[in-house]
Write a protein that holds these residues in place. Structure first.
Motif, PDB file in Angstrom:
ATOM      1  N   GLY A  32      42.370  48.425  45.767  1.00 42.10           N
ATOM      2  CA  GLY A  32      42.700  47.012  45.899  1.00 42.10           C
ATOM      3  C   GLY A  32      41.671  46.100  45.262  1.00 42.10           C
ATOM      4  N   PHE A  33      42.055  44.837  45.109  1.00 35.86           N
ATOM      5  CA  PHE A  33      41.186  43.816  44.530  1.00 35.86           C
ATOM      6  C   PHE A  33      40.101  43.393  45.518  1.00 35.86           C
ATOM      7  CE2 PHE A  33      40.359  39.206  43.885  1.00 35.86           C
ATOM      8  CZ  PHE A  33      39.811  39.258  42.614  1.00 35.86           C
ATOM      9  N   ARG A  34      40.473  43.233  46.777  1.00 32.32           N
ATOM     10  CA  ARG A  34      39.545  42.757  47.794  1.00 32.32           C
ATOM     11  C   ARG A  34      39.068  43.908  48.666  1.00 32.32           C
ATOM     12  NH1 ARG A  34      41.260  36.796  49.812  1.00 32.32           N
ATOM     13  NH2 ARG A  34      39.411  37.193  51.072  1.00 32.32           N
ATOM     14  N   LEU A  35      37.794  43.824  49.043  1.00 31.83           N
ATOM     15  CA  LEU A  35      37.229  44.812  49.963  1.00 31.83           C
ATOM     16  C   LEU A  35      37.242  44.327  51.402  1.00 31.83           C
ATOM     17  CD1 LEU A  35      34.121  45.994  47.902  1.00 31.83           C
ATOM     18  CD2 LEU A  35      36.323  47.170  48.159  1.00 31.83           C
ATOM     19  N   ASP A  36      37.689  43.091  51.622  1.00 26.41           N
ATOM     20  CA  ASP A  36      37.625  42.502  52.958  1.00 26.41           C
ATOM     21  C   ASP A  36      38.989  42.364  53.603  1.00 26.41           C
ATOM     22  OD1 ASP A  36      38.472  40.625  51.162  1.00 26.41           O
ATOM     23  OD2 ASP A  36      37.116  39.036  51.800  1.00 26.41           O
ATOM     24  N   ARG A  37      39.974  43.150  53.137  1.00 23.41           N
ATOM     25  CA  ARG A  37      41.300  43.169  53.748  1.00 23.41           C
ATOM     26  C   ARG A  37      41.715  44.612  53.978  1.00 23.41           C
ATOM     27  NH1 ARG A  37      44.834  38.668  50.358  1.00 23.41           N
ATOM     28  NH2 ARG A  37      43.862  36.817  51.292  1.00 23.41           N
ATOM     29  N   PRO A  38      42.396  44.876  55.076  1.00 18.71           N
ATOM     30  CA  PRO A  38      42.755  46.268  55.376  1.00 18.71           C
ATOM     31  C   PRO A  38      43.787  46.852  54.419  1.00 18.71           C
ATOM     32  CG  PRO A  38      43.751  44.752  56.956  1.00 18.71           C
ATOM     33  CD  PRO A  38      42.775  43.946  56.147  1.00 18.71           C
ATOM     34  N   ALA A  39      44.660  46.014  53.866  1.00 14.64           N
ATOM     35  CA  ALA A  39      45.686  46.513  52.940  1.00 14.64           C
ATOM     36  C   ALA A  39      45.770  45.579  51.739  1.00 14.64           C
ATOM     37  CB  ALA A  39      47.034  46.612  53.639  1.00 14.64           C
ATOM     38  N   PRO A  40      44.739  45.560  50.887  1.00 23.01           N
ATOM     39  CA  PRO A  40      44.713  44.612  49.776  1.00 23.01           C
ATOM     40  C   PRO A  40      45.671  44.997  48.657  1.00 23.01           C
ATOM     41  CG  PRO A  40      42.855  46.099  49.633  1.00 23.01           C
ATOM     42  CD  PRO A  40      43.567  46.426  50.908  1.00 23.01           C
TER      43      PRO A  40
ATOM     44  N   GLY B  63      29.808  53.851  48.968  1.00 26.02           N
ATOM     45  CA  GLY B  63      30.650  54.088  50.133  1.00 26.02           C
ATOM     46  C   GLY B  63      31.758  53.058  50.253  1.00 26.02           C
ATOM     47  N   ALA B  64      31.443  51.788  49.965  1.00 22.58           N
ATOM     48  CA  ALA B  64      32.456  50.733  50.027  1.00 22.58           C
ATOM     49  C   ALA B  64      33.542  50.970  48.992  1.00 22.58           C
ATOM     50  CB  ALA B  64      31.802  49.368  49.816  1.00 22.58           C
ATOM     51  N   LEU B  65      33.149  51.423  47.804  1.00 16.87           N
ATOM     52  CA  LEU B  65      34.144  51.702  46.765  1.00 16.87           C
ATOM     53  C   LEU B  65      35.001  52.909  47.142  1.00 16.87           C
ATOM     54  CD1 LEU B  65      31.986  51.159  43.549  1.00 16.87           C
ATOM     55  CD2 LEU B  65      33.743  49.634  44.468  1.00 16.87           C
TER      56      LEU B  65
ATOM     57  N   PRO C 224      30.180  39.517  46.997  1.00 20.58           N
ATOM     58  CA  PRO C 224      31.170  38.435  47.014  1.00 20.58           C
ATOM     59  C   PRO C 224      31.520  37.938  45.624  1.00 20.58           C
ATOM     60  CG  PRO C 224      29.009  37.526  47.406  1.00 20.58           C
ATOM     61  CD  PRO C 224      28.821  39.024  47.287  1.00 20.58           C
ATOM     62  N   GLU C 225      32.548  37.115  45.568  1.00 23.00           N
ATOM     63  CA  GLU C 225      32.958  36.508  44.301  1.00 23.00           C
ATOM     64  C   GLU C 225      31.914  35.521  43.798  1.00 23.00           C
ATOM     65  OE1 GLU C 225      37.169  35.259  42.646  1.00 23.00           O
ATOM     66  OE2 GLU C 225      36.530  33.904  44.244  1.00 23.00           O
ATOM     67  N   THR C 226      31.358  34.723  44.703  1.00 23.84           N
ATOM     68  CA  THR C 226      30.277  33.787  44.410  1.00 23.84           C
ATOM     69  C   THR C 226      29.290  33.852  45.572  1.00 23.84           C
ATOM     70  OG1 THR C 226      31.176  31.850  45.561  1.00 23.84           O
ATOM     71  CG2 THR C 226      31.955  32.240  43.301  1.00 23.84           C
ATOM     72  N   PRO C 227      28.078  33.292  45.404  1.00 21.93           N
ATOM     73  CA  PRO C 227      27.122  33.332  46.511  1.00 21.93           C
ATOM     74  C   PRO C 227      27.638  32.681  47.790  1.00 21.93           C
ATOM     75  CG  PRO C 227      25.998  32.781  44.484  1.00 21.93           C
ATOM     76  CD  PRO C 227      27.464  32.781  44.165  1.00 21.93           C
ATOM     77  N   GLN C 228      28.558  31.719  47.675  1.00 20.96           N
ATOM     78  CA  GLN C 228      29.070  31.021  48.846  1.00 20.96           C
ATOM     79  C   GLN C 228      30.406  31.555  49.342  1.00 20.96           C
ATOM     80  OE1 GLN C 228      28.142  29.206  45.936  1.00 20.96           O
ATOM     81  NE2 GLN C 228      26.065  29.063  46.765  1.00 20.96           N
ATOM     82  N   ALA C 229      31.010  32.488  48.627  1.00 18.07           N
ATOM     83  CA  ALA C 229      32.374  32.929  48.951  1.00 18.07           C
ATOM     84  C   ALA C 229      32.394  33.996  50.032  1.00 18.07           C
ATOM     85  CB  ALA C 229      33.066  33.457  47.699  1.00 18.07           C
ATOM     86  N   ASP C 230      33.482  33.994  50.810  1.00 19.27           N
ATOM     87  CA  ASP C 230      33.711  35.059  51.779  1.00 19.27           C
ATOM     88  C   ASP C 230      34.475  36.230  51.154  1.00 19.27           C
ATOM     89  OD1 ASP C 230      32.493  33.631  53.841  1.00 19.27           O
ATOM     90  OD2 ASP C 230      34.340  32.554  54.309  1.00 19.27           O
ATOM     91  N   LEU C 231      35.127  35.988  50.029  1.00 20.71           N
ATOM     92  CA  LEU C 231      35.947  36.998  49.373  1.00 20.71           C
ATOM     93  C   LEU C 231      35.049  38.090  48.779  1.00 20.71           C
ATOM     94  CD1 LEU C 231      38.825  36.170  46.863  1.00 20.71           C
ATOM     95  CD2 LEU C 231      37.363  38.153  46.585  1.00 20.71           C
ATOM     96  N   MET C 232      35.236  39.323  49.229  1.00 19.00           N
ATOM     97  CA  MET C 232      34.468  40.468  48.748  1.00 19.00           C
ATOM     98  C   MET C 232      35.305  41.239  47.728  1.00 19.00           C
ATOM     99  SD  MET C 232      31.562  40.315  50.255  1.00 19.00           S
ATOM    100  CE  MET C 232      30.888  39.277  51.564  1.00 19.00           C
ATOM    101  N   ARG C 233      34.795  41.354  46.501  1.00 25.20           N
ATOM    102  CA  ARG C 233      35.592  41.896  45.401  1.00 25.20           C
ATOM    103  C   ARG C 233      35.189  43.320  45.048  1.00 25.20           C
ATOM    104  NH1 ARG C 233      36.821  37.323  40.874  1.00 25.20           N
ATOM    105  NH2 ARG C 233      37.120  39.251  39.673  1.00 25.20           N
TER     106      ARG C 233
END
Length: 210
Positions: free
Chosen positions: A170-178, A157-159, A116-125
């Motif tokens: 893409g920038f985000r790993l948590d969106r289908p079409a970032p 694998g995620a990359l 994630p971006e931060t320990p509390q963030a949902d955004l996966m970078r």
């Protein structure tokens, strides 16, 4: 010319500053902090092959000494925290503090290889995940083990999954079409190249389903 420009980034303490002039937007990239170890280390690399002003070399040395590894991430945000590790790794002979810092960040991996971006963030970078994989492989080569092979395989694998049908990343790993992002593409390419090189030297690789 680059070295002369960098002289304008020496602060009143004799180290490097993040910006030449005070910035209106106050965030990690405009304030003093451990991430400055990375530009300091790169300027020192340049100085080794193209000796520049002594004042700049001294400022870089001061910066590196100001932000040693502590075993804890130097920033809340993982992106600059990893910049810190990438910088000090170039000058530290004892990698224990670096490995401990990275291990704390890798513990945030979501069991799908994403960080994630931060320990509390949902955004996966994507860039954070790639930076962390690069550092883990570098430390492994240095004889340290900040994480296990299974976690590194998930990250690789995620990359790999982040590469779209046209070769973009893409920038985000948590969106289908970032949104595609150039520096994420560079970081991902470097991390995956390092991972594949590690596999070629006998380490366990990605399973077929990955």
């Amino acid at each position: 010319r680059l070295q002369e420009l960098a002289l304008g980034y020496i602060d009143e303490r004799g180290g490097l500053r993040a910006v030449a002039q005070p910035a209106e937007l106050q965030r990690w990239s405009t304030l003093p902090g451990p991430f400055l170890a990375k530009p300091a280390s790169r300027l020192l690399m340049l100085d080794a092959v193209h000796p520049g002003p002594g004042a700049l070399r001294e400022a870089c040395d001061v910066t590196m000494a100001t932000y040693p590894p502590t075993g804890q991430p130097g920033h809340v945000e993982l992106h600059p925290a990893l910049y810190h590790l990438e910088g000090i790794a170039c000058r530290q002979s004892d990698h224990g503090g670096i490995a401990a810092s990275l291990a704390n960040m890798l513990a945030l991996e979501d069991r799908r290889g994403r960080l994630p971006e931060t320990p509390q963030a949902d955004l996966m970078r994507c860039d954070v995940t790639a930076q962390a994989l690069r550092m883990a492989l570098w430390l492994q080569d240095a004889g340290m083990n900040p994480t296990d092979e299974a976690r590194m395989a998930r990250m690789a694998g995620a990359l790999a999954d982040a590469v779209d049908g046209d070769g973009g990343v893409g920038f985000r790993l948590d969106r289908p079409a970032p949104e595609r992002n150039v520096w994420c593409a560079m970081f991902a390419e470097q991390a995956l190249a390092a991972w594949l090189c590690a596999q070629a030297h006998g380490r366990s690789g990605l399973v077929a389903d990955d």
